[in-house]
Design a protein around this motif. Sequence first.
Motif, mmCIF file in Angstrom:
data_model
loop_
_atom_site.group_PDB
_atom_site.id
_atom_site.type_symbol
_atom_site.label_atom_id
_atom_site.label_comp_id
_atom_site.label_asym_id
_atom_site.label_seq_id
_atom_site.Cartn_x
_atom_site.Cartn_y
_atom_site.Cartn_z
ATOM 1 N N ALA A 135 45.638 44.925 43.635
ATOM 2 C CA ALA A 135 46.674 45.788 44.213
ATOM 3 C C ALA A 135 46.115 47.172 44.518
ATOM 4 O O ALA A 135 46.315 47.716 45.610
ATOM 5 C CB ALA A 135 47.865 45.894 43.263
ATOM 6 N N ALA A 136 45.400 47.756 43.559
ATOM 7 C CA ALA A 136 44.829 49.083 43.772
ATOM 8 C C ALA A 136 43.746 49.040 44.851
ATOM 9 O O ALA A 136 43.648 49.954 45.676
ATOM 10 C CB ALA A 136 44.247 49.630 42.465
ATOM 11 N N GLY A 137 42.945 47.969 44.863
ATOM 12 C CA GLY A 137 41.925 47.826 45.903
ATOM 13 C C GLY A 137 42.547 47.691 47.281
ATOM 14 O O GLY A 137 42.067 48.275 48.257
ATOM 15 N N PHE B 129 46.271 51.791 40.025
ATOM 16 C CA PHE B 129 45.825 50.736 39.118
ATOM 17 C C PHE B 129 46.717 50.664 37.875
ATOM 18 O O PHE B 129 47.200 49.587 37.515
ATOM 19 C CB PHE B 129 44.362 50.960 38.721
ATOM 20 N N VAL B 130 46.930 51.791 37.235
ATOM 21 C CA VAL B 130 47.741 51.809 36.006
ATOM 22 C C VAL B 130 49.174 51.355 36.301
ATOM 23 O O VAL B 130 49.758 50.567 35.557
ATOM 24 C CB VAL B 130 47.720 53.216 35.354
ATOM 25 N N GLY B 131 49.732 51.817 37.413
ATOM 26 C CA GLY B 131 51.092 51.425 37.776
ATOM 27 C C GLY B 131 51.222 49.946 38.116
ATOM 28 O O GLY B 131 52.307 49.377 38.030
ATOM 29 N N ALA B 132 50.120 49.320 38.488
ATOM 30 C CA ALA B 132 50.152 47.913 38.879
ATOM 31 C C ALA B 132 49.767 46.969 37.743
ATOM 32 O O ALA B 132 49.766 45.743 37.938
ATOM 33 C CB ALA B 132 49.224 47.677 40.063
ATOM 34 N N LEU B 133 49.464 47.494 36.554
ATOM 35 C CA LEU B 133 49.008 46.619 35.469
ATOM 36 C C LEU B 133 50.024 45.539 35.108
ATOM 37 O O LEU B 133 49.700 44.348 35.147
ATOM 38 C CB LEU B 133 48.637 47.440 34.234
ATOM 39 N N GLY C 141 49.334 46.466 49.057
ATOM 40 C CA GLY C 141 48.467 47.597 49.380
ATOM 41 C C GLY C 141 49.120 48.586 50.313
ATOM 42 O O GLY C 141 48.897 49.800 50.229
ATOM 43 N N ARG C 142 49.951 48.084 51.206
ATOM 44 C CA ARG C 142 50.638 48.956 52.162
ATOM 45 C C ARG C 142 51.731 49.791 51.486
ATOM 46 O O ARG C 142 52.218 50.750 52.056
ATOM 47 C CB ARG C 142 51.232 48.119 53.289
ATOM 48 N N THR C 143 52.126 49.401 50.269
ATOM 49 C CA THR C 143 53.156 50.137 49.535
ATOM 50 C C THR C 143 52.577 50.806 48.287
ATOM 51 O O THR C 143 53.254 50.924 47.275
ATOM 52 C CB THR C 143 54.326 49.208 49.138
ATOM 53 N N GLN C 144 51.311 51.192 48.357
ATOM 54 C CA GLN C 144 50.634 51.909 47.270
ATOM 55 C C GLN C 144 50.651 51.142 45.950
ATOM 56 O O GLN C 144 50.970 51.688 44.896
ATOM 57 C CB GLN C 144 51.210 53.305 47.102
#
Length: 191
Positions: free
Chosen positions: A36-38, A61-65, A123-126
Motif C-alpha cells: 500500500a505504501a509502495g 506504511f504505519v497507517g496501512a499496517l 495507492g491513489r488514496t494514500q
Amino acid sequence: MTGWKEVVRAGTDLAIIGFAVLALSLPVLTAGAALAAGSAAVHHWCEHGDLPPARLAGRWFVGALLPGLGAQTWAAVVTAILVADVRALLAGHVPGGTALVLITVLVATYAIGVAALTVVQVGRTQARGWWAALRASVRPQRGSAAATAALSAVVGIAVVLAAALPATTPLVVAFALFAGHVTVRRLRRDR
C-alpha cells in the motif's frame, strides 16, 4: 524528449521504492502495508515526478499496517480456496475435469487482476481504503475490464521475471507497481 539523466533518475527512484517495499515485506505480516505504501509512493511519483518525503511514506506504511493485514488475510483465503479447488479437480475428487480447471484458472486470473487494481486504487488514496478500493476495482466502470486484464498480465510478467532472475525482484516489484499506475491512468484517461 527525455534525456538519459531523467531516465536514470526515474529508474533509481522506482528502484528505491521497490527495495523499500521488499524490505518492509520481510516480516510477512507487513506485506500488505508495504504494498500500500509502495503504491502510494509510486502514485506520488507519477503525480509529482519525485519520491515522497520519507516521513509521509512512513505515515502511509504505519497507517496501512492493520488494514493491510486484513487485505493479506483475504488474499490468502481466496488463494487457498482456488488452489484447493484446482487440486480437487485435478485429483478427480470433483467432477468437471479440464473444463472446470480452465474456468477456475480464469477466475484466478480475474482475482489477480482485481487484486492488482485494488493495490493501485489504494495507492491513489494514500495507502487508505482497502474496501473502497476493492469495491472500485470490481465495479463496472470505464476501463475496469481492460485494466483488470492488463494488470493480470503485468502481475504474470512480473512473477515470471522475478522467478527467472531473483536478484531483480526489487526492481520488478517497483516497475510492476509503476506499470499498474500507468495502465490505470491510460485506460481511464485520468490525470
